[in-house]
Design an enzyme around this catalytic site. Structure first.
Site, mmCIF file in Angstrom:
data_model
loop_
_atom_site.group_PDB
_atom_site.id
_atom_site.type_symbol
_atom_site.label_atom_id
_atom_site.label_comp_id
_atom_site.label_asym_id
_atom_site.label_seq_id
_atom_site.Cartn_x
_atom_site.Cartn_y
_atom_site.Cartn_z
ATOM 1 N N GLU A 118 1.100 -0.565 0.216
ATOM 2 C CA GLU A 118 0.350 0.117 -0.346
ATOM 3 C C GLU A 118 1.125 1.377 0.075
ATOM 4 O OE1 GLU A 118 -1.339 -0.273 3.430
ATOM 5 O OE2 GLU A 118 -2.619 -1.667 2.731
ATOM 6 N N LYS A 120 2.140 4.671 1.743
ATOM 7 C CA LYS A 120 2.166 5.207 2.616
ATOM 8 C C LYS A 120 2.007 6.125 2.521
ATOM 9 C CE LYS A 120 4.841 5.495 7.656
ATOM 10 N NZ LYS A 120 4.289 6.930 7.628
ATOM 11 N N ASP A 122 0.461 10.596 3.504
ATOM 12 C CA ASP A 122 1.472 10.768 4.747
ATOM 13 C C ASP A 122 0.154 11.978 5.369
ATOM 14 O OD1 ASP A 122 3.759 11.857 5.828
ATOM 15 O OD2 ASP A 122 4.221 13.337 4.581
ATOM 16 N N TYR A 231 -6.817 1.612 6.367
ATOM 17 C CA TYR A 231 -5.992 0.243 5.204
ATOM 18 C C TYR A 231 -6.113 -0.923 6.282
ATOM 19 C CZ TYR A 231 -3.350 3.915 8.601
ATOM 20 O OH TYR A 231 -2.920 4.833 8.902
ATOM 21 N N LYS A 320 10.638 2.767 2.845
ATOM 22 C CA LYS A 320 11.468 4.188 2.214
ATOM 23 C C LYS A 320 11.452 4.816 1.008
ATOM 24 C CE LYS A 320 9.179 6.486 5.724
ATOM 25 N NZ LYS A 320 10.340 7.218 6.844
ATOM 26 N N CYS A 414 17.112 46.492 -13.417
ATOM 27 C CA CYS A 414 17.188 45.007 -13.577
ATOM 28 C C CYS A 414 18.587 45.041 -13.388
ATOM 29 C CB CYS A 414 17.001 45.731 -15.113
ATOM 30 S SG CYS A 414 17.594 44.373 -16.157
ATOM 31 N N CYS A 417 20.124 45.150 -17.742
ATOM 32 C CA CYS A 417 20.280 46.128 -18.618
ATOM 33 C C CYS A 417 19.630 47.853 -17.710
ATOM 34 C CB CYS A 417 19.549 47.277 -19.598
ATOM 35 S SG CYS A 417 17.712 46.973 -18.801
ATOM 36 N N CYS A 432 11.661 44.378 -15.336
ATOM 37 C CA CYS A 432 12.190 45.388 -15.364
ATOM 38 C C CYS A 432 11.443 46.491 -17.033
ATOM 39 C CB CYS A 432 13.879 44.653 -16.645
ATOM 40 S SG CYS A 432 14.681 45.767 -17.434
ATOM 41 N N CYS A 437 15.397 45.417 -23.178
ATOM 42 C CA CYS A 437 16.173 45.047 -22.169
ATOM 43 C C CYS A 437 16.691 43.770 -22.749
ATOM 44 C CB CYS A 437 15.765 44.377 -20.986
ATOM 45 S SG CYS A 437 16.746 43.405 -20.274
HETATM 46 S S1 IVH Z 1 -0.433 0.511 8.938
HETATM 47 C C1 IVH Z 1 0.290 -1.256 12.992
HETATM 48 N N1 IVH Z 1 -0.617 1.183 6.397
HETATM 49 O O1 IVH Z 1 1.743 5.835 9.355
HETATM 50 C C2 IVH Z 1 0.275 -0.987 11.298
HETATM 51 N N2 IVH Z 1 -0.168 3.569 8.015
HETATM 52 O O2 IVH Z 1 4.365 5.238 10.841
HETATM 53 C C3 IVH Z 1 0.278 0.589 11.503
HETATM 54 N N3 IVH Z 1 0.394 5.377 7.549
HETATM 55 O O3 IVH Z 1 0.578 5.680 12.381
HETATM 56 C C4 IVH Z 1 -0.634 1.132 10.131
HETATM 57 N N4 IVH Z 1 -0.167 4.844 5.378
HETATM 58 O O4 IVH Z 1 -0.588 6.955 10.175
HETATM 59 C C5 IVH Z 1 -0.749 1.413 7.089
HETATM 60 N N5 IVH Z 1 -0.926 2.194 4.556
HETATM 61 C C6 IVH Z 1 -0.576 2.320 5.258
HETATM 62 C C7 IVH Z 1 -0.763 3.845 5.925
HETATM 63 C C8 IVH Z 1 0.077 3.864 7.895
HETATM 64 C C9 IVH Z 1 0.234 6.020 6.519
HETATM 65 C C10 IVH Z 1 0.811 5.551 9.098
HETATM 66 C C11 IVH Z 1 -0.020 5.607 10.046
HETATM 67 C C12 IVH Z 1 1.160 5.237 10.950
HETATM 68 C C13 IVH Z 1 1.660 5.480 10.058
HETATM 69 C C14 IVH Z 1 3.138 5.117 11.230
#
Ligand code: IVH
Length: 674
Positions: A118, A120, A122, A231, A320, A414, A417, A432, A437
């Site tokens: 999935e 991640k 933010d 999720y 990451k 400027c 020029c 300018c 120029c």
């Molecule tokens: S799973 C125990 N799935 O990342 C499993 N977390 O660094 C924990 N997050 O607190 C959650 N996308 O807020 C999971 N696809 C994803 C996620 C996700 C973002 C965030 C979540 C968690 C933090 C952990």
């Protein structure tokens, strides 16, 4: 001995720093460092604790879900989670991920794992409780054990169902977990709105989501474009009997709980690593911020055996992406002169590598942006390079010396020029004032010759600069009077290249009216508007003779464009350049295939994602050729959204607004009549 003393001091320092940043992040929602920097501190502490286990304390950030800081702000009722909301362990490299699987194999020897992968996202972790299918309570993650009750704010999120349908509606009690976030496009719009209202904008979509969800007044939250994706399944009564995570996600979808479109079931670790690679390549197109992917063991029995530490589950890892940020120092602030005379500041920085490219220059946008960031020469700054976005300064890293450095001011003249610099009423850019120029002329010529405009190959920076500096070219028409001999006199241009350039210049006479209008560099007349004008008038003569009202009457052209276009053609110097271009044989009529029916006249299109058999430029050209218009964002006025593979947030916008969505086949059917 000495080393271990040093380590002890550093461990303590790191612990304090981490606590401080956790507080800024969770409680104040105003972090001062990036996630990447936070990860660096956290990983350094983890490593030191591994090397010197005697310094581990029970409340170390590495052992606790949060850093042991109470993160429930005043004003929200505390909610205890049914089970802790843990963090995720991080992996930075493929090696780390293989090590993660090896750890699981030590607990479950000989087992094969498949993974649900999935993005991640933010955003902000939340837990939602449904009773008999009705949404009753929702809380932020808080310190992982206790969060804040934000039920009323969560209710304002449009894609969060208040009533479940399907399989999950039956449970007495059901807890689901996910992420509240903001799409990047929505975030930018929100910031523009806040700025106009005189309020301070958010630093990034995550802060915007956190700030919006933790509003005391739900009326404000309701106006914020929040979104949610789920999720994880928490506690269920009676207990749920799913065998895999994939089944859970399917049940979520059937019940109306939104699940990311990017989730994928991967048969083994190699497939999961390939997913990471793909997502990293696409990370800037996804439409929301993501700094990695999460790999989760799919089989729930295996998860039970693997279990969790106090900090993270052993069956999941956040893999990451390469950081898109880095710290570096500003050497100088420079001013660049654009083709319309705009004076654009940029920062020359100590070269630093970000995601595979060496950055030595970043944009600073305009004087207001510099004032907002308060960047000064010599400052340490955090810079970001995200995909096709120009590298830019995110913020100045606080240092005691900062205040002693002089504040930046736009120069009164400027830099090229020495012409008077001014800021037109209601604009953010400085300009300018000298139309002659040389810096402006160079930029205008480069634009004129560029590929999508008059397409003059070999007319690059080195050539253009010499042509202007030696007074060989004073306007576009002069280009066509250049002979091979005079071109060959330029430095680093051999006879052969001079001939090629000469031919490229002459060849550009045939491009047609639409490209020529774009080439002239009339303000607000970009590719689309140029094409609308060319189609409507068919020839330069007719356009030059048109009144402002006449131009404003064209579908798709607003009053501001009409006014600047009319003003441009009314000016004697511009008329003279056009006459001279005509005299050397530059084509002044539109090149249209005979018999084309304007079947898309009056229709507005938005394109998103890659079409399987057609390039984006081709699709765009076809739409315009048939009289339609292509815009960049979806609104109520959009007639069709053409969707390819991996569409961006525009696809979601279209669905939200109920705009007809066409795939390539449907689009081809639509244009077949033209
Ligand atoms: S799973 C125990 N799935 O990342 C499993 N977390 O660094 C924990 N997050 O607190 C959650 N996308 O807020 C999971 N696809 C994803 C996620 C996700 C973002 C965030 C979540 C968690 C933090 C952990």
């Amino acid at each position: 001995m000495k080393d271990s003393k040093k380590a002890k001091a550093r461990v303590e320092e790191l612990r304090q720093l981490i606590r401080h940043h956790i507080y800024l992040y969770y409680v104040l929602a105003r972090p001062e460092i990036s996630d990447a920097e936070y990860d660096r501190l956290f990983n350094e502490l983890k490593l030191l604790e591994k090397q010197h286990p005697q310094y581990i304390v029970p409340d170390s950030a590495t052992l606790l879900v949060s850093g042991g800081v109470a993160v429930v702000a005043e004003g929200f009722a505390p909610v205890e989670h049914s089970s802790p909301m843990l963090s995720l362990d991080n992996a930075a490299t493929e090696e780390d991920v293989r090590e993660f699987e090896a750890r699981m194999h030590r607990i479950l020897p000989g087992t094969t794992f498949d993974y649900v992968c999935e993005p991640k996202i933010d955003g902000l972790g939340v837990a939602l409780v449904y009773e008999k299918g009705k949404f009753v309570r929702g809380a932020t993650r808080g310190d992982g054990r206790v969060g804040e009750d934000v039920t009323h704010n969560l209710r304002t999120i449009r894609n969060l169902p208040s009533v479940l349908r399907g399989p999950l509606a039956q449970y007495e009690l059901l807890e689901v977990r996910g992420e509240v976030f903001m799409w990047k496009a929505a975030f930018q719009k929100l910031n523009r709105y806040l700025e106009e209202a005189g309020e301070s904008p958010f630093a990034n979509p995550r802060n915007a989501a956190a700030g919006s969800l933790r509003q005391k007044d739900s009326g404000i939250t309701a106006k914020r474009p929040l979104d949610i994706t789920l999720y994880q399944l928490g506690t269920a009564t009676p207990p749920a009997s799913f065998a895999t995570h994939w089944e859970i996600l399917e049940a979520f979808r059937e019940s109306g709980l939104p699940v990311s479109r990017e989730v994928r079931l991967c048969g083994d670790l190699d497939a999961a690593i390939a997913y990471h690679r793909e997502m990293e390549a696409r990370r800037n197109e996804i439409g929301y911020e993501t700094d990695g992917v999460v790999l989760k063991v799919n089989n729930l029995d295996q998860r039970m055996t693997l279990s969790s530490t106090t900090h993270h589950p052993r069956w999941a890892i956040a893999f990451k992406f390469k950081s898109q940020e880095a710290q570096t120092r500003v050497r100088r602030i420079l001013i660049n002169v654009g083709r319309t005379g705009a004076l654009t500041p940029s920062a020359e920085v100590d070269p630093v590598e970000i995601a595979g490219a060496t950055i030595s220059r970043t944009t600073l946008h305009n004087a207001d942006e510099i004032a907002r960031l308060d960047v000064r020469e010599g400052d340490l700054v955090l810079i970001e390079r995200a995909g096709d976005v120009i590298p830019h300064v995110v913020h100045v890293v606080p240092e005691t010396d900062h205040k002693s450095r002089p504040r930046f001011r736009m120069p009164p003249r400027c830099p090229v020029c020495r012409g008077h610099a001014y800021r037109p009423e209601g604009e953010v850019v400085w300009r300018c004032s000298n139309a002659a120029c040389p810096a402006q002329l160079k930029e205008r010529l480069l634009h004129y010759g560029s590929r999508r405009v008059m397409d003059i190959e070999h007319l690059g920076e080195a050539v253009v600069y010499q042509l202007v500096d030696r007074d060989m070219v004073k306007d576009f028409a002069d280009l066509y009077h250049l002979e091979v001999e005079s071109l060959a006199s330029l430095e680093r241009l051999a006879k052969k290249s001079a001939t090629n350039l000469y031919e490229a210049i002459q060849g550009s006479k045939r491009r047609g009216l639409s490209r020529l209008l774009f080439a002239l560099g009339i303000r607000y007349v970009g590719e689309n508007v140029a094409s609308l004008l060319a189609q409507h008038y068919g020839s330069m003569d007719k356009l030059v003779g048109a009144t402002e009202e006449d131009i404003a009457g064209i579908y798709g052209i607003g009053p501001r464009i009409a006014a600047t276009a009319a003003e441009f053609f009314a000016q004697k110097e511009n008329q003279r350049v056009i006459e001279r271009l005509q005299a050397v044989g530059v084509r002044m009529t539109e090149v249209t295939a005979p018999g084309v029916k304007k079947i898309l006249a009056g229709k507005t299109f938005v394109l998103t994602g890659a079409l399987p058999a057609m390039s984006r430029d081709e699709a765009k050209a076809t739409i315009t050729r048939l009289g339609g218009r292509v815009t960049s964002s979806v609104s109520k006025k959009t007639n069709y959204v053409v969707v390819g593979t991996d569409p961006g947030s525009k696809y979601d916008d279209a669905r939200r607004l109920g705009i007809p969505i066409l795939d390539e086949a449907a689009f081809k059917k639509l244009i077949a009549g033209g």
